[in-house]
Write an enzyme that holds these catalytic residues in place. Structure first.
Site, PDB file in Angstrom:
ATOM      1  N   HIS A 363       0.739  -1.321   0.173  1.00  0.00           N
ATOM      2  CA  HIS A 363       0.129   0.114  -0.015  1.00  0.00           C
ATOM      3  C   HIS A 363       0.856   1.459   0.003  1.00  0.00           C
ATOM      4  O   HIS A 363       0.440   2.376  -0.490  1.00  0.00           O
ATOM      5  CB  HIS A 363      -1.108   0.064   1.191  1.00  0.00           C
ATOM      6  CG  HIS A 363      -2.295  -0.658   0.982  1.00  0.00           C
ATOM      7  ND1 HIS A 363      -3.158  -0.948   1.917  1.00  0.00           N
ATOM      8  CD2 HIS A 363      -3.094  -0.990  -0.180  1.00  0.00           C
ATOM      9  CE1 HIS A 363      -4.292  -1.488   1.407  1.00  0.00           C
ATOM     10  NE2 HIS A 363      -3.967  -1.342   0.210  1.00  0.00           N
ATOM     11  N   GLU A 604       0.437 -18.391 -17.309  1.00  0.00           N
ATOM     12  CA  GLU A 604       1.260 -18.012 -16.254  1.00  0.00           C
ATOM     13  C   GLU A 604       2.376 -19.253 -15.981  1.00  0.00           C
ATOM     14  O   GLU A 604       3.316 -18.915 -15.176  1.00  0.00           O
ATOM     15  CB  GLU A 604       0.383 -17.742 -14.880  1.00  0.00           C
ATOM     16  CG  GLU A 604      -0.384 -16.222 -14.798  1.00  0.00           C
ATOM     17  CD  GLU A 604      -1.596 -16.508 -13.966  1.00  0.00           C
ATOM     18  OE1 GLU A 604      -0.923 -15.711 -12.897  1.00  0.00           O
ATOM     19  OE2 GLU A 604      -2.377 -16.921 -13.983  1.00  0.00           O
ATOM     20  N   ASP A 628       4.377 -13.999 -12.902  1.00  0.00           N
ATOM     21  CA  ASP A 628       4.439 -15.366 -12.654  1.00  0.00           C
ATOM     22  C   ASP A 628       5.133 -16.144 -13.620  1.00  0.00           C
ATOM     23  O   ASP A 628       5.918 -17.084 -13.263  1.00  0.00           O
ATOM     24  CB  ASP A 628       2.960 -15.610 -12.445  1.00  0.00           C
ATOM     25  CG  ASP A 628       2.548 -15.233 -11.230  1.00  0.00           C
ATOM     26  OD1 ASP A 628       3.379 -15.117 -10.245  1.00  0.00           O
ATOM     27  OD2 ASP A 628       1.177 -15.180 -10.901  1.00  0.00           O
ATOM     28  N   CYS A 675       0.591  -8.779 -19.471  1.00  0.00           N
ATOM     29  CA  CYS A 675       0.201  -7.895 -18.368  1.00  0.00           C
ATOM     30  C   CYS A 675       1.353  -8.128 -17.445  1.00  0.00           C
ATOM     31  O   CYS A 675       1.917  -9.133 -17.392  1.00  0.00           O
ATOM     32  CB  CYS A 675      -1.058  -8.035 -17.728  1.00  0.00           C
ATOM     33  SG  CYS A 675      -1.646  -9.855 -17.169  1.00  0.00           S
TER      34      CYS A 675
END
Length: 755
Positions: A363, A604, A628, A675
């Site tokens: 965060h 992935e 990944d 992505c």
């Protein structure tokens, strides 16, 4: 031996300086191993010689007086070989050199191990004994372990200038670099202010509650105080952040709600535990589950829970806040930074952030990117408790921190700061223009999101939709599975915010590495365990509810795309499609008029790469999750700074895998998207475009840089570059070749932002 080692390490870590630490080591190692001599020789880089710095057993007058060249004596031999040397009769070895001042002629047996930190030999740790004997494997292993601990102590001493007190130079060592993980781009130069956690949960003992209701009142009072702190800090940051970004503080407040952490702690108190102990148990359980998660974004929620727990404990213990003074150019440093810590610094003084723990998905990193504060996460080797007040350079582009920068290094980085400012101003003009190459090739640029806070930032940077929306968040902040209506409301917010642009929602990706508090899964190897599509296919009731919520949320918008995570077989896709069509039929039966959305598969795991041709026949698109996929292909955790240099998305194996997926999509006439960080690396984006990738999805921060570069290079030139680098067998050579070629084309100004 393990307990002995632990005691020595604890004593060394509490030493007042490096000289004292060396004395402790030679004393304790000599005692533990029952030998007559233990000595430490350190390599003085200024003169290129090993210096005897501490000894127990040899003549003390020889300390700092005896030196050896790097190729001299048995000490030099150990350093050159970079491995232990174990001799029964040291004097008979051809490399033995006798120093009369040491008095070592009495000692026959010799065991020396190199002290190495990040591949650099820093010294040699030696034990000796009068009788002739070969030290056994256990003794050798113990000394190797001790030298590894000593290497870290010496490295920290170098960084903080403490090594100057050892007699060579006497000046603070400059330009010491510590590697971490890039958290937020940019460069900052300033002085460190170290913030320590307000309370230590691990130190809380078990204790029977004498008055349960009084403990509950005490806990609820602490909760109210922390809630008030959150609201105050949210108001304080409101002038710096958009309302959507301030929503991160709502996540904290939700965690504090009675239905979440609060209720669990109260249950613990009613079971007889005092408030502090119940809080420790609940926070530790949550932190443990989050830290096992594979998804970096979700794994970083452990830091949020830990920070809240510490703040509640501080009120329970009536611990006051640190009395901190913030200089004009403050670089905030902590073992584990939290968003709340940012609010403690006046906004006009905060220029950079450094966290020993965490990654770019935390965060605090998300907020730092929103606020434009250069940030480095995961700087695990930084001796953070010793850098308070020290001048630092924070390179958020490369994930590096420099202590005590020299005048020349400071000048170089000041120039980078000026160039970055000019670059950002120039890229802002590209927001509303399409990403089209000079020879007319169109490349849509999308973003990866996980919070509503990402929306405004993404649209401000010209995003053309969402290539990956993580649906796990509403599941993580509750103590039960969210209902269909609750999920529908959350998904509707995202779909409306980007309408009419497409939003690709990944189906629930939980499992052994993403355990929910109300759906615990314990596995020995969660990274290769029950996760992603494996879980949701085993629990169709979860998958069907989520799919219906997505479909209903898209009513009248028609911009939904569904993506299936962690696919490793065709059978999984068949089952998932069956459930999706079943959910679609149920939605239509309820009178909700929505079209069937496109469905895609995430590539992935290596198994999916080799089945790409078959997979694309079953779905509408493939999307490669390069983060990944790279980790699984190379067996490297990219968020572990210890092995971060082994993680490289331009590794030949990764490029070959991408080419295979691109070929399968091209043959089928269906789109391929990418992505992850690779898509957001401007140089790598050139190669992805050349491979035939149809869509790139990335972090919003990097989108303008990728757009600028792709608008400057012809597709034909990009393909020529791909042909050149695909023949290379070294990822670092591929990167340097790619960067050199782009710089020769005059396209180098955005490359410093990529890693």
């Amino acid at each position: 031996m393990l307990n002995t080692l632990r005691r020595i390490v604890q004593e060394v870590n509490s030493a007042r300086d490096l000289a004292a630490a060396l004395d402790i080591i030679v004393q304790r190692v000599r005692e533990a191993m029952g030998t007559e001599v233990c000595s430490v020789y350190l390599l003085n880089p200024e003169i290129g010689r090993y210096v005897l710095m501490a000894t127990e057993g040899l003549n003390k007058d020889a300390v700092r007086a005896v030196t050896l060249a790097t190729n001299e004596g048995l000490i030099g031999y150990v350093g050159t070989r970079e491995e232990p040397v174990n001799l029964e009769d040291a004097a008979s070895h051809p490399r033995f050199r006798y120093f009369a001042e040491t008095g070592e002629e009495r000692y026959a047996s010799f065991l020396g191990v190199p002290i190495i930190h990040h591949r650099r030999v820093m010294g040699v740790l030696v034990i000796q004994q009068k009788e002739r004997r070969q030290f056994d494997e256990g003794e050798e292993a113990f000394l190797v372990t001790m030298s590894a601990q000593l290497a870290g102590v010496i490295a920290h001493a170098e960084a903080t200038g403490a090594i100057g007190g050892l007699g060579w130079g006497g000046e603070v060592v400059q330009d010491t670099r510590f590697d971490g993980v890039a958290g937020a781009p940019g460069v900052a130069i300033g002085h460190a202010v170290v913030i320590l956690p307000p309370a230590d949960l691990k130190a809380v003992p078990d204790k029977q509650a004498k008055d349960i209701e009084a403990e509950i009142r005490l806990f609820r009072g602490a909760l109210d105080s922390v809630r008030a702190d959150m609201q105050t800090l949210s108001s304080k940051l409101s002038s710096q952040l958009r309302p959507e970004e301030l929503a991160l503080f709502d996540v904290y407040l939700m965690m504090l709600d009675d239905a979440a952490l609060g209720n669990e702690v109260i249950k613990g108190i009613r079971a007889g535990q005092w408030a502090q102990g119940a809080l420790r148990e609940v926070v530790s359980a949550h932190v443990g589950r989050f830290e096992l998660m594979d998804d970096p974004y979700l794994r970083e929620r452990a830091a949020d829970v830990k920070d809240l727990g510490r703040r509640i404990l501080a009120y329970l213990q009536a611990v006051g806040q640190q009395d901190l003074v913030f200089p004009e150019h403050t670089i905030l440093v902590s073992e584990e930074l939290s968003p709340v810590m940012l609010g403690q610094v006046p906004k006009e003084k905060l220029v950079g952030l450094v966290s020993v723990l965490g990654s770019g998905s935390s965060h605090v990193a998300i907020l730092a990117r929103a606020m434009g504060i250069p940030t480095v996460m995961g700087a695990v080797d930084l001796p953070y408790t010793r850098v308070d007040g020290m001048e630092l350079i924070v390179d958020g582009n490369r994930g590096e921190v420099y202590t005590n920068p020299s005048h020349e290094l400071r000048r170089q980085y000041l120039e980078l700061v000026r160039e970055e400012r000019e670059l950002v101003q120039g890229l802002e003009k590209l927001r509303d223009v399409p990403c089209v190459t000079p020879d007319g090739h169109r490349m849509p640029l999308l973003v990866n999101t996980g919070l509503l806070a990402d929306v405004a930032r993404s649209l401000d940077r010209g995003a053309e939709g969402v290539g990956l929306y993580r649906t796990e968040v509403p599941f993580m902040i509750q103590d039960r599975f969210p209902s269909e209506k609750e999920q529908q409301a959350t998904y509707r917010e995202q779909l409306e915010a980007f309408h009419p642009l497409p939003v690709t929602m990944r189906s629930l990706d939980i499992g052994g590495d993403k355990a929910l508090t109300y759906f615990p899964i314990k596995e020995d190897n969660p990274f290769l365990g029950w996760r992603g599509i494996r879980v949701t296919l085993d629990h169709p009731e979860i998958f069907l509810v989520q799919t219906r919520a997505m479909l209903k949320a898209s009513q009248g918008l028609n911009n939904l795309r569904i993506m299936l995570p962690m696919i490793s077989s065709l059978f999984e896709v068949e089952e998932a499609l069956h459930l999706i069509h079943r959910a679609y039929g149920e939605v239509l039966d309820e009178g909700v008029d929505v079209p069937m959305p496109p469905v895609g598969v995430m590539i992935e795991v290596p198994a999916a790469v080799y089945q790409a041709r078959e997979l694309i026949q079953m779905v509408d698109f493939l999307s490669v999750g390069t983060n990944d996929l790279t980790q699984y292909l190379l067996a490297v955790d990219r968020n572990n700074p210890r092995v971060a240099d082994l993680y490289h998305s331009l590794h030949p194996a990764v490029l070959q895998a991408l080419l295979k997926v691109a070929a399968a999509c091209r043959e089928a006439g269906k789109p391929m998207s990418v992505c992850g960080e690779m898509a957001g690396d401007p140089a790598a984006a050139v190669l992805l475009m050349a491979m035939g990738c149809d869509v790139l999805s990335m972090n919003a921060t990097n989108l303008p840089k990728v757009k600028w570069l792709l608008r400057q290079i012809k597709l034909t030139d990009a393909k020529a570059l791909l042909d050149e680098v695909i023949e290379l067998d070294n990822p670092h050579l591929i990167l340097s070749t790619l960067h050199l070629a782009l710089r020769r084309m005059g396209l180098g100004k955005v490359l410093s932002q990529a890693r």
